[in-house]
Design a protein around this motif. Structure first.
Motif, PDB file in Angstrom:
ATOM      1  N   LEU A 182      83.099  66.396  38.311  1.00  0.00           N
ATOM      2  CA  LEU A 182      84.026  66.894  37.291  1.00  0.00           C
ATOM      3  C   LEU A 182      85.014  65.799  36.881  1.00  0.00           C
ATOM      4  O   LEU A 182      85.256  65.563  35.693  1.00  0.00           O
ATOM      5  CB  LEU A 182      84.776  68.102  37.872  1.00  0.00           C
ATOM      6  N   VAL A 183      85.555  65.117  37.886  1.00  0.00           N
ATOM      7  CA  VAL A 183      86.545  64.061  37.620  1.00  0.00           C
ATOM      8  C   VAL A 183      85.898  62.926  36.815  1.00  0.00           C
ATOM      9  O   VAL A 183      86.484  62.424  35.847  1.00  0.00           O
ATOM     10  CB  VAL A 183      87.145  63.546  38.948  1.00  0.00           C
ATOM     11  N   ALA A 184      84.683  62.545  37.192  1.00  0.00           N
ATOM     12  CA  ALA A 184      84.000  61.476  36.459  1.00  0.00           C
ATOM     13  C   ALA A 184      83.765  61.881  35.007  1.00  0.00           C
ATOM     14  O   ALA A 184      83.983  61.088  34.076  1.00  0.00           O
ATOM     15  CB  ALA A 184      82.680  61.138  37.148  1.00  0.00           C
ATOM     16  N   ALA A 185      83.334  63.115  34.808  1.00  0.00           N
ATOM     17  CA  ALA A 185      83.055  63.582  33.439  1.00  0.00           C
ATOM     18  C   ALA A 185      84.337  63.683  32.619  1.00  0.00           C
ATOM     19  O   ALA A 185      84.342  63.379  31.420  1.00  0.00           O
ATOM     20  CB  ALA A 185      82.349  64.945  33.493  1.00  0.00           C
ATOM     21  N   MET A 186      85.434  64.088  33.258  1.00  0.00           N
ATOM     22  CA  MET A 186      86.713  64.139  32.549  1.00  0.00           C
ATOM     23  C   MET A 186      87.130  62.736  32.117  1.00  0.00           C
ATOM     24  O   MET A 186      87.624  62.538  31.002  1.00  0.00           O
ATOM     25  CB  MET A 186      87.803  64.742  33.453  1.00  0.00           C
ATOM     26  N   GLY A 187      86.925  61.772  33.004  1.00  0.00           N
ATOM     27  CA  GLY A 187      87.286  60.399  32.666  1.00  0.00           C
ATOM     28  C   GLY A 187      86.482  59.890  31.479  1.00  0.00           C
ATOM     29  O   GLY A 187      87.026  59.257  30.569  1.00  0.00           O
TER      30      GLY A 187
ATOM     31  N   ALA B 299      91.938  59.811  42.721  1.00  0.00           N
ATOM     32  CA  ALA B 299      90.577  59.843  42.158  1.00  0.00           C
ATOM     33  C   ALA B 299      90.634  60.040  40.647  1.00  0.00           C
ATOM     34  O   ALA B 299      89.856  59.422  39.900  1.00  0.00           O
ATOM     35  CB  ALA B 299      89.769  60.972  42.807  1.00  0.00           C
ATOM     36  N   LEU B 300      91.543  60.870  40.188  1.00  0.00           N
ATOM     37  CA  LEU B 300      91.665  61.096  38.747  1.00  0.00           C
ATOM     38  C   LEU B 300      92.040  59.805  38.038  1.00  0.00           C
ATOM     39  O   LEU B 300      91.423  59.409  37.047  1.00  0.00           O
ATOM     40  CB  LEU B 300      92.718  62.184  38.473  1.00  0.00           C
ATOM     41  N   ARG B 301      93.070  59.137  38.559  1.00  0.00           N
ATOM     42  CA  ARG B 301      93.520  57.906  37.905  1.00  0.00           C
ATOM     43  C   ARG B 301      92.434  56.822  37.967  1.00  0.00           C
ATOM     44  O   ARG B 301      92.232  56.093  36.999  1.00  0.00           O
ATOM     45  CB  ARG B 301      94.821  57.419  38.550  1.00  0.00           C
ATOM     46  N   ALA B 302      91.729  56.762  39.089  1.00  0.00           N
ATOM     47  CA  ALA B 302      90.667  55.762  39.221  1.00  0.00           C
ATOM     48  C   ALA B 302      89.549  56.015  38.211  1.00  0.00           C
ATOM     49  O   ALA B 302      88.894  55.080  37.739  1.00  0.00           O
ATOM     50  CB  ALA B 302      90.115  55.770  40.645  1.00  0.00           C
ATOM     51  N   ALA B 303      89.344  57.292  37.862  1.00  0.00           N
ATOM     52  CA  ALA B 303      88.287  57.640  36.908  1.00  0.00           C
ATOM     53  C   ALA B 303      88.764  57.535  35.463  1.00  0.00           C
ATOM     54  O   ALA B 303      88.014  57.823  34.533  1.00  0.00           O
ATOM     55  CB  ALA B 303      87.783  59.061  37.191  1.00  0.00           C
TER      56      ALA B 303
ATOM     57  N   LEU C 138     103.732  55.568  46.735  1.00  0.00           N
ATOM     58  CA  LEU C 138     105.022  56.087  46.269  1.00  0.00           C
ATOM     59  C   LEU C 138     105.375  55.484  44.904  1.00  0.00           C
ATOM     60  O   LEU C 138     105.938  56.164  44.045  1.00  0.00           O
ATOM     61  CB  LEU C 138     106.109  55.811  47.303  1.00  0.00           C
ATOM     62  N   VAL C 139     104.997  54.213  44.709  1.00  0.00           N
ATOM     63  CA  VAL C 139     105.203  53.605  43.392  1.00  0.00           C
ATOM     64  C   VAL C 139     104.315  54.300  42.352  1.00  0.00           C
ATOM     65  O   VAL C 139     104.733  54.536  41.215  1.00  0.00           O
ATOM     66  CB  VAL C 139     104.934  52.080  43.444  1.00  0.00           C
ATOM     67  N   THR C 140     103.093  54.639  42.751  1.00  0.00           N
ATOM     68  CA  THR C 140     102.215  55.375  41.840  1.00  0.00           C
ATOM     69  C   THR C 140     102.870  56.678  41.394  1.00  0.00           C
ATOM     70  O   THR C 140     102.827  57.042  40.214  1.00  0.00           O
ATOM     71  CB  THR C 140     100.862  55.679  42.520  1.00  0.00           C
ATOM     72  N   ALA C 141     103.480  57.383  42.342  1.00  0.00           N
ATOM     73  CA  ALA C 141     104.149  58.636  41.987  1.00  0.00           C
ATOM     74  C   ALA C 141     105.232  58.389  40.939  1.00  0.00           C
ATOM     75  O   ALA C 141     105.366  59.149  39.967  1.00  0.00           O
ATOM     76  CB  ALA C 141     104.753  59.292  43.231  1.00  0.00           C
TER      77      ALA C 141
END
Ligand SMILES: [Zn+2]
Length: 405
Positions: free
Chosen positions: A267-272, A293-297, A339-342
């Motif tokens: 799902l995440v890959a397809a959303m990306g 995983a979302l950001r990586a995709a 934490l920087v990502t957040a």
């Protein structure tokens, strides 16, 4: 009550540490960052109009609240006890039964919410605004009036939001179309399956408006598990077919957090691939979104407060940095880079959710800056210290907890 003061215009914000780095002086012109130079201790020490001393504090870009509901809070008013049933439909019914007695939507209460956001360093928002057969587009007019009273202190994009459903309320689709024609940047949706019981119908209706009017789509999707994942897949198909990559957002999307790992990965890959984005309100009790995983995709993730203190929930304060702490904790972020990502999710990386190309402490960006007394970004995310200074569009809009607009 609606009278805005004229805040101080900044020409130089001196001695600040962007993202915890070396001290710099931020030069501001026409509401934007015009130059970033190493801090010059000798310059600007004499009082001079427009020169603001940042006292070596940590600087972050203005916080971006990517999912708000500024039209329906009772913030600043006497306490309203929680009532009604805890289901989505129960909340909708409860809100419709009681909003009139609270004067919602109203310019004054919307202003109170927006000022609370400013106090906590939020300078840009994407807000959903209820559009339904009872209100028509009045809520959007109310929100625009409140934003105008703040004279640019909060940059906003509006989602025309069908809180009471779309197809099950004939006429709402036309209202969404009218809102888009009148300048709303996005049309919203709500649980196409469980609310309208016609996921294909609701989504086809929303995508037709988006194609016709050139607006975005931002769908509240509470449905979890397979039912929710199925609706995300419907959105992926339609996004690709309509060429709307980058313009479609799934809000909440609990299903993405709670489906089994293999389904989640697909799902995440397809959303990306479809350029779909997600916004979360970091809710306690739901499976957290797989942010890394979302950001990586390539799926951009935004953070929002949701409604604060409204007929849906007594919770919420409007402090997006405190909510960033919550997102980090729920996501089990511990390493500095996490934490920087957040912090990036809550600021610079959320530019796209408010229609900006860039929202960072760099030349050319809007001069939206928040100063906090923190050692570094991880320290700021974990403690969410008081906002010492908030600059929006090159003007000082809050200082030490006082709102100046
Ligand atoms: Zn919401």
């Amino acid at each position: 009550m609606t009278t805005a003061r004229t805040p101080e215009t900044v020409t130089v914000l001196r001695d600040v540490r962007p993202w915890g780095g070396e001290p710099v002086d931020l030069h501001v012109a026409d509401g934007r960052i015009a130059a970033v130079t190493p801090h010059d201790p000798a310059a600007g020490t004499a009082p001079e109009a427009g020169v603001v001393d940042g006292r070596g504090l940590l600087a972050l870009p203005g916080l971006v609240n990517a999912h708000a509901h500024v039209d329906k809070s009772w913030w600043g008013r006497p306490w309203v006890s929680y009532g009604g049933e805890a289901t989505t439909q129960g909340r909708i019914a409860h809100e419709r039964a009681h909003r009139d007695e609270l004067g919602i939507p109203g310019v004054d209460v919307t202003l109170t919410v927006l000022r609370e956001f400013v106090r906590h360093g939020t300078t840009a928002i994407r807000t959903h605004v209820d559009v339904d057969l009872g209100l028509g587009l009045r809520g959007i007019e109310v929100v625009r009036e409140a934003l105008a009273a703040l004279n640019g202190a909060v940059h906003a994009e509006i989602v025309a939001f069908p809180q009471d459903g779309v197809l099950r309320r004939p006429g709402v689709l036309d209202l969404l179309d009218a809102a888009a024609a009148a300048g709303a940047e996005h049309v919203g949706g709500l649980d196409p399956a469980s609310i309208d019981r016609d996921p294909v119908g609701q989504l086809d209706g929303l995508f037709a408006i988006a194609e016709r009017r050139g607006v975005g789509i931002d769908v509240h999707l509470h449905d979890g598990g397979d039912l929710g994942a199925f609706q995300v897949e419907l959105m992926i198909d339609r996004t690709l077919r309509a060429g709307l990559q980058g313009k479609v957002n799934v809000a909440h999307g609990f299903a993405v957090g709670d489906v089994p790992a293999s389904r989640q990965a697909d799902l995440v890959a397809a959303m990306g691939e479809a350029g779909i984005t997600m916004t979360t309100v970091a809710p306690i009790g739901a499976a957290p979104l797989p942010v890394h995983a979302l950001r990586a995709a390539g799926v951009a993730v935004g953070l929002g407060t949701d409604g604060i203190r409204d007929l849906w929930s007594p919770y919420g304060t409007g402090d997006l940095l405190a909510l960033t702490t919550q997102l980090a904790r729920l996501s089990r972020f511990r390493y500095d880079e996490e934490l920087v990502t957040a912090a990036r999710v809550a600021t610079s990386d959320a530019a796209r959710f408010v229609g900006r190309d860039v929202h960072d402490l760099v030349v050319g960006a809007p001069a939206d800056v928040v100063l906090v007394d923190a050692e570094n970004v991880p320290d700021a995310v974990v403690r969410a210290p008081r906002r010492a200074l908030v600059v929006a569009g090159g003007r000082v809009v809050a200082r030490d907890g006082d709102v100046l607009v």
